[in-house]
Design a protein around this motif. Structure first.
Motif, short mmCIF file in Angstrom:
data_model
loop_
_atom_site.label_atom_id
_atom_site.label_comp_id
_atom_site.label_asym_id
_atom_site.label_seq_id
_atom_site.Cartn_x
_atom_site.Cartn_y
_atom_site.Cartn_z
N ASP A 85 0.85 -1.18 0.00
CA ASP A 85 0.00 0.00 0.00
C ASP A 85 0.89 1.23 0.00
O ASP A 85 1.65 1.48 0.94
CB ASP A 85 -0.88 -0.02 1.25
CG ASP A 85 -1.97 1.04 1.20
OD1 ASP A 85 -1.82 2.00 0.41
OD2 ASP A 85 -2.95 0.91 1.94
N ASP A 88 1.44 3.68 2.83
CA ASP A 88 2.31 3.34 3.96
C ASP A 88 3.68 4.02 3.85
O ASP A 88 4.46 3.97 4.80
CB ASP A 88 2.52 1.83 4.04
CG ASP A 88 1.27 1.10 4.49
OD1 ASP A 88 0.38 1.76 5.07
OD2 ASP A 88 1.18 -0.12 4.27
N TYR A 99 8.31 5.06 6.86
CA TYR A 99 7.37 3.96 6.64
C TYR A 99 6.30 4.06 7.71
O TYR A 99 6.59 4.05 8.91
CB TYR A 99 8.09 2.61 6.72
CG TYR A 99 7.13 1.44 6.62
CD1 TYR A 99 6.45 1.17 5.44
CD2 TYR A 99 6.89 0.62 7.72
CE1 TYR A 99 5.56 0.11 5.35
CE2 TYR A 99 6.01 -0.44 7.65
CZ TYR A 99 5.34 -0.69 6.46
OH TYR A 99 4.45 -1.73 6.37
N GLY A 101 3.42 2.07 7.78
CA GLY A 101 2.61 0.87 7.90
C GLY A 101 3.00 0.03 9.11
O GLY A 101 3.81 0.43 9.94
N SER A 102 2.43 -1.17 9.18
CA SER A 102 2.69 -2.07 10.29
C SER A 102 2.94 -3.50 9.84
O SER A 102 2.93 -4.42 10.65
CB SER A 102 1.51 -2.05 11.27
OG SER A 102 0.31 -2.43 10.60
N SER A 103 3.18 -3.69 8.54
CA SER A 103 3.40 -5.03 8.02
C SER A 103 4.74 -5.60 8.48
O SER A 103 5.70 -4.86 8.67
CB SER A 103 3.35 -5.01 6.49
OG SER A 103 3.62 -6.29 5.95
#
Length: 325
Positions: A85, A88, A99, A101-103
């Motif tokens: 995404d 992110d 960054y 995001g949390s992936s």
């Protein structure tokens, strides 16, 4: 992380060092001399996603093609393999600033040319990262304290690894550095106490201070024969058992191998002209130093105060023409 801090603290307790003499570069720099590494953790609540008709935005309009916002402009995402995404990533003029995001598995878009300062700072959930060949530099503290990261492959487009880039990545076990890299920054892998394997290519001209300090699982390393100085604390409190210093080196700086209690042997070339203060302090297992020059040359080397403090008196210095104890 608490364990790594404890191990490193205990190791450095062997070293008597006046930290007040060491200048601090920025307010963000970790103070290694005092071994006061603070864990920075952040928590973000998961944002709820709303459901909208396919291919529409909240306003009902069709979205733009997959793109990156670059200071008000949209740049077409050209990485065909990118499946993340883009929201992110905060990217400005090719630099990945943050960054968001949390992936646990992250693929960096190939529109990124540099990974900026603190881009993945304390992303503790990050376990795997793919860096595209478009990236040429990894910035200061880029992956600092990414405690879940276990391995990293740096592409052959990267030429510089910045200060503290992978510091305190306590789960990191292996690193592949390509032969495009010319410098490894200060404290780049400091406190990576599970790092067991690292390949430094012959292209690297400088290994910064504290670069591999506290890497207690690192038992061997090859210093490129283009490096001219072993910098301060660069391998201190590591797990090295033997070291062969290349003929290009002229100086072994202060505390370079301090606290390397597992070190048993070291080879010093006749190109070395000075050995710094307490370069081998705490190397209580050192049994032999092999010097490639003559006894006269060894005696002519400028050796600072307590360069061999804590080294057993039984340690033998082998010169080309005899013993020099």
């Amino acid at each position: 992380y608490g364990l790594s801090q404890k191990i490193i603290s205990e190791c450095f307790s062997l070293i008597i060092y006046d930290s007040a003499k060491q200048p601090q570069t920025t307010n963000n720099v970790r103070s290694h001399e005092n071994i006061n590494v603070s864990a920075h953790t952040t928590s973000k609540s998961a944002s709820k996603k709303e459901n909208f008709p396919q291919n529409t935005t909240k306003s009902g309009k069709k979205p733009l093609p997959q793109s990156i916002l670059v200071k008000g402009k949209t740049t077409k995402q050209t990485n065909a393999n990118f499946a993340g995404d883009l929201k992110d990533f905060k990217i400005e003029n090719g630099t990945l600033k943050k960054y968001k995001g949390s992936s646990s598995v992250v693929v960096i878009p190939n529109s990124v040319t540099s990974i900026g300062e603190r881009a993945f700072f304390t992303c503790n959930g990050l376990t795997n990262i793919t860096i595209p060949n478009s990236v040429t530099s990894i910035g200061k503290e880029a992956f600092y304290n990414c405690s879940g990261l276990t391995s990293i492959i740096i592409p052959d487009s990267v030429t510089r690894i910045g200060e503290y880039a992978f510091s305190v990545c306590s789960a990191l076990t292996s690193v592949t550095i390509p032969d495009s890299v010319t410098s490894i920054g200060r404290s780049a892998f400091y406190g990576c106490n599970w790092l067991m394997s690292v390949t430094i290519p012959d292209s690297v001209m400088r290994i910064g201070e504290f670069a591999f300090s506290g890497c207690s699982a690192l038992t061997s390393i090859t210093v490129p024969d283009i490096v001219t100085s072993i910098e301060k604390f660069s391998f201190s409190c590591s797990g090295l058992t033997s070291v062969s210093i290349p003929d290009s080196v002229t100086r072994i700086r202060e505390y370079a191998f301090s606290g390397c209690s597992a070190l048993t042997s070291i080879t010093v070339p006749d190109s070395v002209t000075s050995i710094g203060k307490r370069a081998f302090v705490g190397c209580k297992g050192l049994t032999s130093i092999t010097y490639k020059g003559t006894m006269t040359q060894w005696k002519a080397i400028s050796k600072d105060i307590d360069w061999n403090k804590d080294v057993p008196s039984s340690c033998t210095i082998y010169c080309a023409d005899g013993f020099c104890n």
